[in-house]
Scaffold this motif. Structure first.
Motif, mmCIF file in Angstrom:
data_model
loop_
_atom_site.group_PDB
_atom_site.id
_atom_site.type_symbol
_atom_site.label_atom_id
_atom_site.label_comp_id
_atom_site.label_asym_id
_atom_site.label_seq_id
_atom_site.Cartn_x
_atom_site.Cartn_y
_atom_site.Cartn_z
ATOM 1 N N GLU A 226 0.314 1.073 -2.805
ATOM 2 C CA GLU A 226 -0.789 0.113 -2.785
ATOM 3 C C GLU A 226 -1.768 0.459 -1.667
ATOM 4 O O GLU A 226 -2.980 0.326 -1.848
ATOM 5 N N TYR A 227 -1.248 0.913 -0.537
ATOM 6 C CA TYR A 227 -2.116 1.271 0.585
ATOM 7 C C TYR A 227 -3.055 2.419 0.203
ATOM 8 O O TYR A 227 -4.261 2.354 0.435
ATOM 9 N N GLY B 37 -5.631 1.272 -2.366
ATOM 10 C CA GLY B 37 -6.680 0.471 -1.730
ATOM 11 C C GLY B 37 -7.636 1.325 -0.920
ATOM 12 O O GLY B 37 -8.852 1.117 -0.945
ATOM 13 N N CYS C 212 -14.187 -5.872 -7.356
ATOM 14 C CA CYS C 212 -13.465 -6.298 -6.159
ATOM 15 C C CYS C 212 -14.211 -5.795 -4.931
ATOM 16 O O CYS C 212 -14.858 -4.756 -4.972
ATOM 17 N N GLN D 36 -9.993 -5.477 -1.110
ATOM 18 C CA GLN D 36 -9.461 -6.483 -2.025
ATOM 19 C C GLN D 36 -8.876 -5.920 -3.316
ATOM 20 O O GLN D 36 -8.563 -6.674 -4.234
ATOM 21 N N THR E 104 -5.940 -4.594 -4.196
ATOM 22 C CA THR E 104 -4.591 -5.014 -4.564
ATOM 23 C C THR E 104 -4.587 -6.450 -5.075
ATOM 24 O O THR E 104 -3.989 -6.742 -6.122
ATOM 25 N N SER E 105 -5.251 -7.355 -4.363
ATOM 26 C CA SER E 105 -5.266 -8.749 -4.819
ATOM 27 C C SER E 105 -6.020 -8.884 -6.135
ATOM 28 O O SER E 105 -5.606 -9.637 -7.022
ATOM 29 N N TRP E 106 -7.115 -8.146 -6.307
ATOM 30 C CA TRP E 106 -7.871 -8.171 -7.566
ATOM 31 C C TRP E 106 -6.998 -7.655 -8.709
ATOM 32 O O TRP E 106 -6.950 -8.259 -9.789
ATOM 33 N N ARG F 289 -3.712 -7.594 -8.923
ATOM 34 C CA ARG F 289 -2.663 -8.560 -9.232
ATOM 35 C C ARG F 289 -3.230 -9.734 -10.046
ATOM 36 O O ARG F 289 -2.634 -10.144 -11.042
ATOM 37 N N LYS F 290 -4.355 -10.243 -9.615
ATOM 38 C CA LYS F 290 -4.991 -11.384 -10.303
ATOM 39 C C LYS F 290 -5.311 -11.050 -11.758
ATOM 40 O O LYS F 290 -5.253 -11.903 -12.630
ATOM 41 N N ASN F 291 -5.641 -9.772 -12.019
ATOM 42 C CA ASN F 291 -6.019 -9.350 -13.367
ATOM 43 C C ASN F 291 -4.878 -8.703 -14.156
ATOM 44 O O ASN F 291 -5.093 -8.079 -15.180
#
Length: 132
Positions: free
Chosen positions: A98-99, A102, A117, A121, A123-125, A127-129
């Protein structure tokens, strides 16, 4: 795509899970003419047309980010992924952390890429999608 990344000082040299291919067979060149007509202006989207031509002839998923070219490909029943989906898939399959993903997305944003994103952001984007 490799040339584009090199222009911005980015390299895919360590991404041994990627394969560089060429559009040089007659059927690929014929498809290229078609896709150039569909998606290219005089100096725009030529790279996208090349990717779409190769993917069509070789039964592959095209990876492009240009929204207009993606919509045209969809209307022509050619499967298309964006680069963020490819990067997320690399993480999901253990090819990248993930690092690293990103950092790559941030570097692409720094070169002018426009993504859904913000910097830092990805990783969070993803996950959200539902991509991670």
């Amino acid at each position: 795509m490799v040339d584009e990344l090199g222009t911005y000082g980015l390299s895919l040299a360590s991404a041994d899970w990627l394969e560089i291919v060429h559009v040089d067979h007659l059927n690929e060149l014929t498809a290229l003419v078609k896709w150039m007509d569909l998606v290219s202006g005089s100096k725009s989207n030529q790279g996208e047309a090349t990717v779409l031509a190769w993917a069509e002839v070789n039964g592959a998923i095209a990876v492009i980010d240009d929204g207009d070219a993606r919509r045209i490909a969809g209307r022509n029943s050619l499967p298309v992924w964006g680069s963020l989906r490819v990067i997320a898939t690399a993480v999901s399959e253990g090819h990248a952390t993930e690092y690293v993903a990103g950092a790559l997305v941030d570097a692409l944003i720094d070169t002018g890429a426009r993504y859904p994103c913000a910097r830092g952001q990805f990783t969070s984007w993803a996950r959200k999608n539902g991509l991670l």
